[in-house]
Design an enzyme around this catalytic site. Structure first.
Site, PDB file in Angstrom:
ATOM      1  N   ASP A 178      -8.938  17.108  -1.546  1.00  0.00           N
ATOM      2  CA  ASP A 178      -7.502  17.210  -1.259  1.00  0.00           C
ATOM      3  C   ASP A 178      -7.018  18.619  -0.903  1.00  0.00           C
ATOM      4  OD1 ASP A 178      -4.849  16.352  -0.976  1.00  0.00           O
ATOM      5  OD2 ASP A 178      -4.419  16.626  -3.090  1.00  0.00           O
TER       6      ASP A 178
ATOM      7  N   CYS B   5      -3.431  -1.560   9.961  1.00  0.00           N
ATOM      8  CA  CYS B   5      -3.003  -2.512   8.946  1.00  0.00           C
ATOM      9  C   CYS B   5      -2.498  -3.774   9.638  1.00  0.00           C
ATOM     10  CB  CYS B   5      -1.937  -1.878   8.068  1.00  0.00           C
ATOM     11  SG  CYS B   5      -0.406  -1.477   8.923  1.00  0.00           S
TER      12      CYS B   5
ATOM     13  N   CYS C 245       6.299   8.096  -5.852  1.00  0.00           N
ATOM     14  CA  CYS C 245       6.931   6.816  -5.524  1.00  0.00           C
ATOM     15  C   CYS C 245       5.848   5.870  -5.017  1.00  0.00           C
ATOM     16  CB  CYS C 245       8.002   7.018  -4.456  1.00  0.00           C
ATOM     17  SG  CYS C 245       8.795   5.481  -3.920  1.00  0.00           S
TER      18      CYS C 245
ATOM     19  N   CYS D 239       2.794  -3.579  -0.053  1.00  0.00           N
ATOM     20  CA  CYS D 239       1.732  -3.747   0.938  1.00  0.00           C
ATOM     21  C   CYS D 239       0.870  -4.958   0.605  1.00  0.00           C
ATOM     22  CB  CYS D 239       0.865  -2.487   1.004  1.00  0.00           C
ATOM     23  SG  CYS D 239      -0.503  -2.619   2.176  1.00  0.00           S
TER      24      CYS D 239
END
Length: 319
Positions: A131, A186, A237, A244
């Site tokens: 990260d 997606c 959040c 999803c």
């Protein structure tokens, strides 16, 4: 591909799985495609990264990860699930922050994997990225076939969903890359876009961090923008993930023990958080991702949350 290389990949996948990864993929290190580089430059130029000036730095490394490790030829991408269906949740904190800080955990767990990789190819080198390095993690995850990027900007691992951390191991050794999922996507239901309380998602796969509650409750310093409602969130959040469909009916997967919810954090309610001083904050969050917000930031967030609750209660009593 030679049988030795096949065995090498199989061994690395097994080592990563033993470290707790739910998916592992391989990609050849190349420069980022120009179209993605141009899109990132536009995103920065439009100020959508808000106050995160570090995202403007090291653009050359973001374009070419071999600058992170001289001679890098392969990137191994690992996804680690941080929650499972039915896991305990906290009403005020994002799911990813309930356990130990993933930066510390994943780096420690992948060190033996990196050492084993170097032993497989004597003279080779590795670098673990979790990260904080300027590397386009989600792009490399799609290139390595680990997942696809959703309209909510999260990586979606098939069968697992988007509640995962990503980590990479750069390696100065050639390995046959896996099939890319770069051109996938997606289902396009747009539930995340419709449900985002701050309308931070643009519907084209990009995000305006200036409006995102995760950014505002974690990275943003100072007062909140006028009229902002935290919608009950004080750290992160999960709404765009909660709605999803890829996060429903997912197969059960291993969640490493470090990511199980902290009992000290789970015991906190709004009143207890409001009373935390710096010493108390450090005691609860010393090995938590929540320390990113700092004690002052978390106190600002909880005060905004309590203020909204009080206003709602006052309104209800008046009616």
């Amino acid at each position: 591909m030679s049988s030795d290389l096949c065995q090498c990949k199989d061994d690395i996948r097994r080592l990563c799985a033993d470290a707790g990864a739910c998916a592992t993929g391989f990609a050849a290190v190349t420069a980022i495609p120009e179209r993605l580089e141009a899109a990132y430059d536009r995103w920065l130029a439009e100020g959508r990264h808000a106050s995160m000036e570090y995202m403007e730095r090291y653009c050359d490394i973001r374009r070419d990860p071999s600058l992170l490790l001289e001679g890098a030829r392969t990137v191994v991408v690992c996804a680690f699930a941080y929650t499972r269906p039915g896991s305990r949740r906290h009403p005020l904190f994002a799911d990813y922050a309930l356990g130990r800080d993933y930066h510390e955990v994943l780096r420690k767990r992948l060190r033996p994997v990196a050492a084993a990789m170097e032993a497989m190819a004597p003279g080779s080198g590795t670098r673990i990225c979790v990260d904080t390095a300027p590397i386009r993690e989600r792009f490399w995850a799609t290139r390595a076939g680990v997942g696809v990027i959703g309209l909510n900007n999260h990586l979606i691992v098939p069968g697992i969903g988007s509640r995962v951390f990503l980590a990479e191991i750069l390696w100065t050794h050639d390995v046959e890359p896996d099939s890319s999922l770069e051109d996938g996507g997606c289902c396009g239901c747009r539930a995340c876009i419709v449900s985002c309380p701050a309308k931070a998602l643009d519907g084209e796969g990009s995000i305006d961090c200036r409006r995102c509650l995760s950014y505002l409750t974690i990275e943003h310093r100072g007062d909140f923008p006028d009229g902002l409602t935290l919608d009950g969130r004080i750290y992160g959040c999960d709404i765009c993930q909660d709605v999803c469909p890829h996060n429903r009916n997912t197969r059960r997967t291993t969640v490493i023990e470090e990511f199980e919810p902290s009992e000290a954090l789970m015991a906190l309610d709004a009143d207890a958080i409001a009373k935390l001083d710096r010493e108390g904050f450090s005691a609860v969050f010393s090995h938590s991702a929540v320390k990113r917000a700092k004690a002052e930031g978390l106190r600002r967030n909880i005060m905004a949350h309590i203020s909204v609750k009080q206003n709602v209660n006052t309104t209800d009593n008046d009616t």
